[in-house]
Design a protein around this motif. Sequence first.
Motif, PDB file in Angstrom:
ATOM      1  N   MET A   1       0.819  -1.194   0.000  1.00  0.00           N
ATOM      2  CA  MET A   1       0.000   0.000   0.000  1.00  0.00           C
ATOM      3  C   MET A   1       0.862   1.256   0.000  1.00  0.00           C
ATOM      4  N   LYS A   2       2.006   1.171   0.709  1.00  0.00           N
ATOM      5  CA  LYS A   2       2.904   2.315   0.778  1.00  0.00           C
ATOM      6  C   LYS A   2       3.437   2.674  -0.607  1.00  0.00           C
ATOM      7  N   GLU A   3       3.746   1.662  -1.428  1.00  0.00           N
ATOM      8  CA  GLU A   3       4.240   1.912  -2.785  1.00  0.00           C
ATOM      9  C   GLU A   3       3.195   2.628  -3.632  1.00  0.00           C
ATOM     10  N   ILE A   4       1.948   2.226  -3.489  1.00  0.00           N
ATOM     11  CA  ILE A   4       0.870   2.856  -4.258  1.00  0.00           C
ATOM     12  C   ILE A   4       0.716   4.313  -3.851  1.00  0.00           C
ATOM     13  N   LEU A   5       0.740   4.582  -2.568  1.00  0.00           N
ATOM     14  CA  LEU A   5       0.615   5.952  -2.086  1.00  0.00           C
ATOM     15  C   LEU A   5       1.788   6.811  -2.553  1.00  0.00           C
ATOM     16  N   LEU A   6       2.999   6.292  -2.433  1.00  0.00           N
ATOM     17  CA  LEU A   6       4.177   7.046  -2.862  1.00  0.00           C
ATOM     18  C   LEU A   6       4.173   7.299  -4.365  1.00  0.00           C
ATOM     19  N   SER A   7       3.776   6.312  -5.154  1.00  0.00           N
ATOM     20  CA  SER A   7       3.749   6.513  -6.599  1.00  0.00           C
ATOM     21  C   SER A   7       2.658   7.493  -6.999  1.00  0.00           C
ATOM     22  N   THR A   8       1.536   7.486  -6.294  1.00  0.00           N
ATOM     23  CA  THR A   8       0.470   8.442  -6.571  1.00  0.00           C
ATOM     24  C   THR A   8       0.918   9.868  -6.244  1.00  0.00           C
ATOM     25  N   VAL A   9       1.546  10.037  -5.099  1.00  0.00           N
ATOM     26  CA  VAL A   9       2.024  11.362  -4.694  1.00  0.00           C
ATOM     27  C   VAL A   9       3.107  11.856  -5.647  1.00  0.00           C
ATOM     28  N   SER A  10       4.047  10.988  -6.015  1.00  0.00           N
ATOM     29  CA  SER A  10       5.111  11.423  -6.928  1.00  0.00           C
ATOM     30  C   SER A  10       4.543  11.719  -8.317  1.00  0.00           C
ATOM     31  N   GLY A  11       3.589  10.935  -8.777  1.00  0.00           N
ATOM     32  CA  GLY A  11       2.944  11.207 -10.058  1.00  0.00           C
ATOM     33  C   GLY A  11       2.206  12.533 -10.037  1.00  0.00           C
ATOM     34  N   PHE A  12       1.544  12.824  -8.947  1.00  0.00           N
ATOM     35  CA  PHE A  12       0.854  14.104  -8.792  1.00  0.00           C
ATOM     36  C   PHE A  12       1.854  15.257  -8.849  1.00  0.00           C
ATOM     37  N   ALA A  13       2.981  15.104  -8.150  1.00  0.00           N
ATOM     38  CA  ALA A  13       4.012  16.147  -8.143  1.00  0.00           C
ATOM     39  C   ALA A  13       4.584  16.364  -9.539  1.00  0.00           C
ATOM     40  N   VAL A  14       4.822  15.293 -10.267  1.00  0.00           N
ATOM     41  CA  VAL A  14       5.332  15.410 -11.632  1.00  0.00           C
ATOM     42  C   VAL A  14       4.295  16.102 -12.520  1.00  0.00           C
ATOM     43  N   GLY A  15       3.030  15.771 -12.352  1.00  0.00           N
ATOM     44  CA  GLY A  15       1.968  16.418 -13.118  1.00  0.00           C
ATOM     45  C   GLY A  15       1.922  17.917 -12.873  1.00  0.00           C
ATOM     46  N   VAL A  16       2.059  18.312 -11.605  1.00  0.00           N
ATOM     47  CA  VAL A  16       2.081  19.738 -11.263  1.00  0.00           C
ATOM     48  C   VAL A  16       3.303  20.410 -11.887  1.00  0.00           C
ATOM     49  N   LEU A  17       4.454  19.759 -11.805  1.00  0.00           N
ATOM     50  CA  LEU A  17       5.680  20.305 -12.387  1.00  0.00           C
ATOM     51  C   LEU A  17       5.541  20.498 -13.901  1.00  0.00           C
ATOM     52  N   PHE A  18       4.999  19.500 -14.583  1.00  0.00           N
ATOM     53  CA  PHE A  18       4.799  19.611 -16.023  1.00  0.00           C
ATOM     54  C   PHE A  18       3.845  20.759 -16.345  1.00  0.00           C
ATOM     55  N   ALA A  19       2.806  20.934 -15.552  1.00  0.00           N
ATOM     56  CA  ALA A  19       1.856  22.019 -15.786  1.00  0.00           C
ATOM     57  C   ALA A  19       2.527  23.378 -15.588  1.00  0.00           C
ATOM     58  N   LYS A  20       3.321  23.498 -14.541  1.00  0.00           N
ATOM     59  CA  LYS A  20       4.009  24.760 -14.261  1.00  0.00           C
ATOM     60  C   LYS A  20       5.010  25.106 -15.354  1.00  0.00           C
ATOM     61  N   LEU A  21       5.679  24.090 -15.914  1.00  0.00           N
ATOM     62  CA  LEU A  21       6.660  24.315 -16.978  1.00  0.00           C
ATOM     63  C   LEU A  21       6.011  24.370 -18.357  1.00  0.00           C
TER      64      LEU A  21
END
Length: 53
Positions: A1-21
């Motif tokens: 479950m921890k892997e799923i949560l971490l991958s979701t959070v990191s994917g969200f962060a990457v999505g925000v970064l791509f949007a900002k750039l």
Amino acid sequence: MKEILLSTVSGFAVGVLFAKLKLPVPAPPSVAGIMGIVGMFLGYVLATRIGMR
């Protein structure tokens, strides 16, 4: 479950970064496209579990 949560959070962060750039998202831009990827993954898992590989 921890892997799923971490991958979701990191994917969200990457999505925000791509949007900002102002970069295109490196993923299908629709739910149907994402479900296609999920379907391929599930098909692969099923095929390896029943010995098709």
